[in-house]
Design an enzyme around this catalytic site. Structure first.
Site, PDB file in Angstrom:
ATOM      1  N   TYR A 154     -28.157 -28.698 -17.523  1.00  0.00           N
ATOM      2  CA  TYR A 154     -28.787 -27.368 -17.431  1.00  0.00           C
ATOM      3  C   TYR A 154     -27.926 -26.448 -16.661  1.00  0.00           C
ATOM      4  O   TYR A 154     -27.626 -26.875 -15.464  1.00  0.00           O
ATOM      5  CB  TYR A 154     -30.466 -27.426 -17.081  1.00  0.00           C
ATOM      6  CG  TYR A 154     -30.763 -26.088 -16.720  1.00  0.00           C
ATOM      7  CD1 TYR A 154     -30.861 -25.047 -17.524  1.00  0.00           C
ATOM      8  CD2 TYR A 154     -31.546 -25.937 -15.532  1.00  0.00           C
ATOM      9  CE1 TYR A 154     -31.380 -23.765 -17.272  1.00  0.00           C
ATOM     10  CE2 TYR A 154     -31.957 -24.837 -15.186  1.00  0.00           C
ATOM     11  CZ  TYR A 154     -32.216 -23.678 -15.922  1.00  0.00           C
ATOM     12  OH  TYR A 154     -32.609 -22.527 -15.584  1.00  0.00           O
ATOM     13  N   ALA A 189     -27.938 -23.051 -14.640  1.00  0.00           N
ATOM     14  CA  ALA A 189     -28.884 -21.928 -14.097  1.00  0.00           C
ATOM     15  C   ALA A 189     -28.094 -20.839 -13.481  1.00  0.00           C
ATOM     16  O   ALA A 189     -27.046 -21.246 -12.688  1.00  0.00           O
ATOM     17  CB  ALA A 189     -29.882 -22.624 -13.175  1.00  0.00           C
ATOM     18  N   TYR A 190     -28.225 -19.715 -14.023  1.00  0.00           N
ATOM     19  CA  TYR A 190     -27.795 -18.477 -13.331  1.00  0.00           C
ATOM     20  C   TYR A 190     -28.738 -17.585 -12.897  1.00  0.00           C
ATOM     21  O   TYR A 190     -28.082 -16.498 -12.114  1.00  0.00           O
ATOM     22  CB  TYR A 190     -26.864 -17.890 -14.487  1.00  0.00           C
ATOM     23  CG  TYR A 190     -27.854 -17.373 -15.632  1.00  0.00           C
ATOM     24  CD1 TYR A 190     -28.546 -16.364 -15.711  1.00  0.00           C
ATOM     25  CD2 TYR A 190     -27.831 -18.304 -16.872  1.00  0.00           C
ATOM     26  CE1 TYR A 190     -29.250 -16.046 -16.834  1.00  0.00           C
ATOM     27  CE2 TYR A 190     -28.800 -17.911 -17.821  1.00  0.00           C
ATOM     28  CZ  TYR A 190     -29.338 -16.740 -17.730  1.00  0.00           C
ATOM     29  OH  TYR A 190     -30.181 -16.413 -18.943  1.00  0.00           O
ATOM     30  N   SER A 234     -33.091 -17.357 -11.081  1.00  0.00           N
ATOM     31  CA  SER A 234     -33.772 -18.130  -9.668  1.00  0.00           C
ATOM     32  C   SER A 234     -33.504 -19.533  -9.711  1.00  0.00           C
ATOM     33  O   SER A 234     -33.819 -20.245  -8.682  1.00  0.00           O
ATOM     34  CB  SER A 234     -35.217 -17.811  -9.946  1.00  0.00           C
ATOM     35  OG  SER A 234     -35.676 -18.294 -11.242  1.00  0.00           O
ATOM     36  N   GLU A 262     -39.450 -20.917 -18.733  1.00  0.00           N
ATOM     37  CA  GLU A 262     -38.547 -20.221 -19.075  1.00  0.00           C
ATOM     38  C   GLU A 262     -39.277 -19.263 -20.443  1.00  0.00           C
ATOM     39  O   GLU A 262     -38.893 -18.513 -20.814  1.00  0.00           O
ATOM     40  CB  GLU A 262     -37.195 -20.812 -19.866  1.00  0.00           C
ATOM     41  CG  GLU A 262     -36.493 -21.636 -18.724  1.00  0.00           C
ATOM     42  CD  GLU A 262     -35.811 -20.369 -17.746  1.00  0.00           C
ATOM     43  OE1 GLU A 262     -36.068 -19.254 -17.770  1.00  0.00           O
ATOM     44  OE2 GLU A 262     -35.552 -20.934 -16.594  1.00  0.00           O
TER      45      GLU A 262
END
Length: 196
Positions: A24, A26-27, A29, A99
């Site tokens: 995954y 993540a960009y 939080s 999400e």
């Protein structure tokens, strides 16, 4: 094979699939370890990388954050840096729920993440369903596209924790926020500054 053997084989395959993992990217939080582990306790940071020809943007007011959450928008020549997490398949539904996939807030994509070594790794990435058009280079960020101060602090802390490039962290610090603080329960623990 008799019926019992087929059932046993299916059970073994199901257990093996459940024991698998996915990557995954993540960009937002979820760059921050404390944040991702709230709903995805099996997540292990495996490094970082970037999405080529995407820009980081913010859109779609989120009450929890009291501002616009992050998304990725196609933007030639831009890069979105982020953390690569390896997560057990047992947490996939938890991540989708976090999400808002079930409410059509974000949609999952599989995109190649460029690694510091130059290779790529296909990762699960989330993008807002109602994605904005990229802002122009000189265009000011409108209020409805401004993240909250809390949300940006969490992203910046996560970027530092991940070891993202300093110039990207500096850019994150320059993103115009709306001054709002997010959900107090999340803010207290997640917004604590990480030493530079």
């Amino acid at each position: 094979l008799g019926v019992p053997a087929i059932i046993i084989l299916l059970l073994v395959c199901s257990v093996e699939m459940a024991a698998g993992t996915f990557h995954y990217f993540a960009y937002g939080s979820n760059l921050l370890g404390k944040r991702i582990h709230i709903q995805n306790p099996t997540a292990v940071r495996r490094g970082y990388g970037y999405l080529q020809d995407y820009g980081l943007d913010f859109f779609h007011y989120a009450a929890r954050w009291r501002g616009a959450p992050a998304t990725i928008v196609g933007q030639k020549g831009e890069r979105v840096w982020g953390a690569i997490w390896e997560i057990d398949n047992s947490n996939l539904a938890d991540l989708d729920r976090q999400e808002g996939v079930h409410n059509s807030v974000y949609k999952p994509l599989t995109l190649p993440v460029v690694l510091p070594t130059g290779g790529t790794l296909d990762c699960r990435v989330y993008q807002l369903v109602n994605n904005p058009c990229p802002l122009g280079a000189t265009e000011e960020r409108p209020y409805e596209r401004q993240p909250s101060k809390t949300y940006m602090n969490i992203i910046i802390n996560g970027a530092k924790e991940t070891g993202l490039p300093e110039e990207y962290i500096s850019w994150l610090k320059s993103v115009q926020h709306n001054g709002n603080t997010g959900d107090p329960q999340l803010s207290l623990e997640l917004e604590k500054p990480i030493d530079d």
